[in-house]
Design an enzyme around this catalytic site. Sequence first.
Site, PDB file in Angstrom:
ATOM      1  N   MET A  27       0.856  -1.194   0.000  1.00 28.70           N
ATOM      2  CA  MET A  27       0.000   0.000   0.000  1.00 28.70           C
ATOM      3  C   MET A  27       0.893   1.246   0.000  1.00 28.70           C
ATOM      4  SD  MET A  27      -3.453  -0.855   2.003  1.00 28.70           S
ATOM      5  CE  MET A  27      -2.925  -0.481   3.652  1.00 28.70           C
ATOM      6  N   HIS A  34       9.205  -3.715   3.544  1.00 30.03           N
ATOM      7  CA  HIS A  34       8.820  -3.931   2.142  1.00 30.03           C
ATOM      8  C   HIS A  34      10.056  -4.200   1.292  1.00 30.03           C
ATOM      9  CE1 HIS A  34       5.539  -1.024   3.448  1.00 30.03           C
ATOM     10  NE2 HIS A  34       4.830  -2.038   2.981  1.00 30.03           N
ATOM     11  N   ASP A 147       2.184  -8.900   9.656  1.00 28.11           N
ATOM     12  CA  ASP A 147       0.731  -9.071   9.564  1.00 28.11           C
ATOM     13  C   ASP A 147       0.444 -10.570   9.523  1.00 28.11           C
ATOM     14  OD1 ASP A 147      -0.126  -6.260   9.355  1.00 28.11           O
ATOM     15  OD2 ASP A 147       1.098  -6.306   7.554  1.00 28.11           O
ATOM     16  N   GLN A 150      -3.034 -11.784   8.433  1.00 27.93           N
ATOM     17  CA  GLN A 150      -3.204 -11.525   6.993  1.00 27.93           C
ATOM     18  C   GLN A 150      -2.499 -12.621   6.182  1.00 27.93           C
ATOM     19  OE1 GLN A 150      -2.927  -7.628   4.791  1.00 27.93           O
ATOM     20  NE2 GLN A 150      -0.819  -8.298   4.459  1.00 27.93           N
ATOM     21  N   ARG A 184       2.521   2.845   9.610  1.00 30.41           N
ATOM     22  CA  ARG A 184       1.788   3.623  10.621  1.00 30.41           C
ATOM     23  C   ARG A 184       2.707   4.140  11.738  1.00 30.41           C
ATOM     24  NH1 ARG A 184      -2.334  -0.181   9.117  1.00 30.41           N
ATOM     25  NH2 ARG A 184      -4.228   0.906   8.482  1.00 30.41           N
TER      26      ARG A 184
HETATM   27  O1  PAF Z   1      -0.179  -5.626   3.797  1.00 32.39           O
HETATM   28  C1  PAF Z   1      -0.597  -4.747   3.032  1.00 32.39           C
HETATM   29  O2  PAF Z   1       0.071  -3.720   2.789  1.00 32.39           O
HETATM   30  C2  PAF Z   1      -1.977  -4.868   2.401  1.00 32.39           C
HETATM   31  O3  PAF Z   1      -2.877  -5.440   3.282  1.00 32.39           O
HETATM   32  C3  PAF Z   1      -1.958  -5.640   1.058  1.00 32.39           C
HETATM   33  C4  PAF Z   1      -1.530  -7.099   1.248  1.00 32.39           C
HETATM   34  C5  PAF Z   1      -1.044  -4.941   0.090  1.00 32.39           C
HETATM   35  C6  PAF Z   1      -3.383  -5.650   0.456  1.00 32.39           C
HETATM   36  O4  PAF Z   1      -3.856  -4.349   0.252  1.00 32.39           O
END
Ligand code: PAF
Length: 277
Positions: A27, A34, A147, A150, A184
């Site tokens: 995002m 990242h 996450d 997720q 964040r």
């Molecule tokens: O982890 C994230 O940044 C978001 O949840 C993702 C996996 C890009 C989906 O929008």
Amino acid sequence: MKTIIGLDELRASRLSFKGTVGLVPTMGYLHEGHLSLIRLARAECDNVVVSIFVNPTQFGVNEDLSKYPRDLERDLSLIEPLGVDLVWTPTPEIMYPTGYQTWVEVEAITRPLEGSMRPTHFKGVTTVVAKLFNAVQPHKAYFGQKDAQQAAVIRQMTRDLNFPVDVIVCPTVREADGLAMSSRNKYLEGEDRKAATVLFRALSAAKELYEGGERNAGTLRGKMKEVLASEPRATVQYVSCADYDSLEELDVIKGKTLLSMAVLLGKTRLIDNFVLG
Ligand code: PAF
């Protein structure tokens, strides 16, 4: 490095790729976490695609969509040296055109933990990730362990929908004082930034008990709560000691286990976790 917006351009570029394709969905407002995913994708795949899309459907009505940090120029300057082939920055209109009405929902595993605090969140995540998988058709996709739920939900969706995608989950990258990197963290100021290390301290204290032989999950949850309670600025949302795959709360730890928590520091909501076993 090519930067594109439209689906037609994406499909044309995808068709031109030879060999394997790795996707790093983001995002934006990139940090070292990242970049570690992108580096691994670069090392493992012939072609690397990074998507940058602040996905509106994974934000609840009272969440921070409009305030979510964005800086595309900075993101591109961080990605450029890493040898990425393609950056895809679709617009909300491309991902959710007028009249949009199709959703991907994973059931039981989305309900506890983050799902209990953010009931619509994972429906947005799984829908957008399914759409990214369909558009990019990657062989491998990279997500962060930070996450944890997720990652578990995306693994489940990938299995359930037979996506031919290898979901790779990479270790959490931390600041020197233990704070897990997150876009964040930008919101944390002064005393809240100092207090934010309490998540790492709580997880470390529980892990130390585990390494000393403790297998009672309640004792580990109690230890995490005790350390979090020592920080007056922190408001605990949940503390969990759960099975790594099902995310069901444990009485006794046997196999791979997820210690996790969500904590508010002022208005900033932080999550963190450790994997045991
Ligand atoms: O982890 C994230 O940044 C978001 O949840 C993702 C996996 C890009 C989906 O929008």
